[in-house]
Write a protein that holds these residues in place. Sequence first.
Motif, PDB file in Angstrom:
ATOM      1  N   GLU A 159     -54.959 -27.615  22.794  1.00  0.00           N
ATOM      2  CA  GLU A 159     -55.212 -27.214  24.179  1.00  0.00           C
ATOM      3  C   GLU A 159     -56.361 -28.026  24.774  1.00  0.00           C
ATOM      4  O   GLU A 159     -56.280 -28.487  25.912  1.00  0.00           O
ATOM      5  CB  GLU A 159     -55.552 -25.724  24.254  1.00  0.00           C
ATOM      6  N   HIS A 160     -57.423 -28.194  24.008  1.00  0.00           N
ATOM      7  CA  HIS A 160     -58.563 -28.995  24.476  1.00  0.00           C
ATOM      8  C   HIS A 160     -58.126 -30.428  24.764  1.00  0.00           C
ATOM      9  O   HIS A 160     -58.510 -31.016  25.774  1.00  0.00           O
ATOM     10  CB  HIS A 160     -59.699 -28.993  23.445  1.00  0.00           C
ATOM     11  N   SER A 161     -57.310 -30.969  23.896  1.00  0.00           N
ATOM     12  CA  SER A 161     -56.823 -32.337  24.076  1.00  0.00           C
ATOM     13  C   SER A 161     -56.041 -32.473  25.381  1.00  0.00           C
ATOM     14  O   SER A 161     -56.234 -33.434  26.136  1.00  0.00           O
ATOM     15  CB  SER A 161     -55.940 -32.728  22.885  1.00  0.00           C
ATOM     16  N   LYS A 162     -55.181 -31.499  25.672  1.00  0.00           N
ATOM     17  CA  LYS A 162     -54.398 -31.532  26.914  1.00  0.00           C
ATOM     18  C   LYS A 162     -55.289 -31.401  28.139  1.00  0.00           C
ATOM     19  O   LYS A 162     -55.125 -32.125  29.123  1.00  0.00           O
ATOM     20  CB  LYS A 162     -53.345 -30.426  26.904  1.00  0.00           C
ATOM     21  N   LEU A 163     -56.257 -30.480  28.084  1.00  0.00           N
ATOM     22  CA  LEU A 163     -57.141 -30.269  29.231  1.00  0.00           C
ATOM     23  C   LEU A 163     -58.068 -31.454  29.484  1.00  0.00           C
ATOM     24  O   LEU A 163     -58.336 -31.805  30.629  1.00  0.00           O
ATOM     25  CB  LEU A 163     -57.986 -29.009  29.025  1.00  0.00           C
ATOM     26  N   SER A 164     -58.567 -32.050  28.416  1.00  0.00           N
ATOM     27  CA  SER A 164     -59.540 -33.139  28.548  1.00  0.00           C
ATOM     28  C   SER A 164     -58.886 -34.507  28.739  1.00  0.00           C
ATOM     29  O   SER A 164     -59.513 -35.424  29.263  1.00  0.00           O
ATOM     30  CB  SER A 164     -60.445 -33.187  27.315  1.00  0.00           C
ATOM     31  N   GLY A 165     -57.664 -34.641  28.259  1.00  0.00           N
ATOM     32  CA  GLY A 165     -57.001 -35.943  28.309  1.00  0.00           C
ATOM     33  C   GLY A 165     -57.360 -36.839  27.138  1.00  0.00           C
ATOM     34  O   GLY A 165     -56.924 -37.985  27.075  1.00  0.00           O
ATOM     35  N   PHE A 166     -58.132 -36.323  26.186  1.00  0.00           N
ATOM     36  CA  PHE A 166     -58.498 -37.101  25.005  1.00  0.00           C
ATOM     37  C   PHE A 166     -57.509 -36.803  23.890  1.00  0.00           C
ATOM     38  O   PHE A 166     -57.233 -35.636  23.598  1.00  0.00           O
ATOM     39  CB  PHE A 166     -59.918 -36.767  24.544  1.00  0.00           C
ATOM     40  N   PRO A 167     -56.974 -37.838  23.245  1.00  0.00           N
ATOM     41  CA  PRO A 167     -55.971 -37.601  22.205  1.00  0.00           C
ATOM     42  C   PRO A 167     -56.571 -36.914  20.986  1.00  0.00           C
ATOM     43  O   PRO A 167     -57.766 -37.032  20.723  1.00  0.00           O
ATOM     44  CB  PRO A 167     -55.508 -39.024  21.849  1.00  0.00           C
ATOM     45  N   ALA A 168     -55.742 -36.194  20.283  1.00  0.00           N
ATOM     46  CA  ALA A 168     -56.095 -35.630  18.974  1.00  0.00           C
ATOM     47  C   ALA A 168     -55.048 -36.175  18.007  1.00  0.00           C
ATOM     48  O   ALA A 168     -54.062 -35.523  17.699  1.00  0.00           O
ATOM     49  CB  ALA A 168     -56.097 -34.113  19.008  1.00  0.00           C
ATOM     50  N   ASN A 169     -55.248 -37.434  17.591  1.00  0.00           N
ATOM     51  CA  ASN A 169     -54.247 -38.128  16.796  1.00  0.00           C
ATOM     52  C   ASN A 169     -54.063 -37.537  15.402  1.00  0.00           C
ATOM     53  O   ASN A 169     -52.962 -37.546  14.866  1.00  0.00           O
ATOM     54  CB  ASN A 169     -54.591 -39.603  16.687  1.00  0.00           C
ATOM     55  N   LYS A 170     -55.155 -37.046  14.836  1.00  0.00           N
ATOM     56  CA  LYS A 170     -55.062 -36.408  13.520  1.00  0.00           C
ATOM     57  C   LYS A 170     -56.091 -35.288  13.476  1.00  0.00           C
ATOM     58  O   LYS A 170     -57.257 -35.490  13.805  1.00  0.00           O
ATOM     59  CB  LYS A 170     -55.322 -37.412  12.396  1.00  0.00           C
ATOM     60  N   ILE A 171     -55.644 -34.112  13.069  1.00  0.00           N
ATOM     61  CA  ILE A 171     -56.521 -32.947  12.948  1.00  0.00           C
ATOM     62  C   ILE A 171     -56.475 -32.509  11.493  1.00  0.00           C
ATOM     63  O   ILE A 171     -55.404 -32.243  10.949  1.00  0.00           O
ATOM     64  CB  ILE A 171     -56.054 -31.796  13.859  1.00  0.00           C
ATOM     65  N   THR A 172     -57.654 -32.428  10.880  1.00  0.00           N
ATOM     66  CA  THR A 172     -57.746 -32.033   9.481  1.00  0.00           C
ATOM     67  C   THR A 172     -58.699 -30.854   9.358  1.00  0.00           C
ATOM     68  O   THR A 172     -59.846 -30.936   9.811  1.00  0.00           O
ATOM     69  CB  THR A 172     -58.270 -33.205   8.617  1.00  0.00           C
ATOM     70  N   GLU A 173     -58.226 -29.782   8.763  1.00  0.00           N
ATOM     71  CA  GLU A 173     -59.109 -28.651   8.513  1.00  0.00           C
ATOM     72  C   GLU A 173     -60.046 -29.004   7.363  1.00  0.00           C
ATOM     73  O   GLU A 173     -59.622 -29.519   6.330  1.00  0.00           O
ATOM     74  CB  GLU A 173     -58.309 -27.398   8.167  1.00  0.00           C
ATOM     75  N   VAL A 174     -61.337 -28.735   7.553  1.00  0.00           N
ATOM     76  CA  VAL A 174     -62.331 -29.013   6.529  1.00  0.00           C
ATOM     77  C   VAL A 174     -62.289 -27.902   5.497  1.00  0.00           C
ATOM     78  O   VAL A 174     -62.262 -26.720   5.846  1.00  0.00           O
ATOM     79  CB  VAL A 174     -63.748 -29.125   7.149  1.00  0.00           C
ATOM     80  N   GLY A 175     -62.274 -28.299   4.236  1.00  0.00           N
ATOM     81  CA  GLY A 175     -62.282 -27.325   3.148  1.00  0.00           C
ATOM     82  C   GLY A 175     -63.707 -27.098   2.674  1.00  0.00           C
ATOM     83  O   GLY A 175     -64.574 -26.665   3.432  1.00  0.00           O
ATOM     84  N   THR A 176     -63.970 -27.461   1.463  1.00  0.00           N
ATOM     85  CA  THR A 176     -65.274 -27.287   0.858  1.00  0.00           C
ATOM     86  C   THR A 176     -66.228 -28.382   1.308  1.00  0.00           C
ATOM     87  O   THR A 176     -65.861 -29.545   1.385  1.00  0.00           O
ATOM     88  CB  THR A 176     -65.151 -27.323  -0.677  1.00  0.00           C
ATOM     89  N   LYS A 177     -67.445 -27.992   1.614  1.00  0.00           N
ATOM     90  CA  LYS A 177     -68.487 -28.954   1.967  1.00  0.00           C
ATOM     91  C   LYS A 177     -69.346 -29.225   0.740  1.00  0.00           C
ATOM     92  O   LYS A 177     -69.759 -28.296   0.041  1.00  0.00           O
ATOM     93  CB  LYS A 177     -69.366 -28.405   3.097  1.00  0.00           C
TER      94      LYS A 177
END
Length: 90
Positions: free
Chosen positions: A65-83
């Motif tokens: 949704e943020h990507s659509k509203l801002s116009g900035f692509p979200a080419n790859k989204i990765t959930e962060v696991g353990t830090k």
Amino acid sequence: MKKYLIERHIPGVHKFTAAEYAGATEVSNAALAKLAPRIQWVESYVTEDQTLCVYIADDESVIHEHSKLSGFPANKITEVGTKIDPMTRA
């Protein structure tokens, strides 16, 4: 909320001026305000032709949704696991 790493492929982003980065920040913040409190921008790193952004969000859909509203692509989204960091010990 979960933490995500987002790769945004933006040709020439590493050549932006300070004013262009400020403008991009304003656009992103306006989109974030519309989606609050489901998403938060933590920080971004600029590399050649892309940004690597850290966000905290309810789920991946709000990042889209943020990507659509801002116009900035979200080419790859990765959930962060353990830090881990230099202080991590067994």
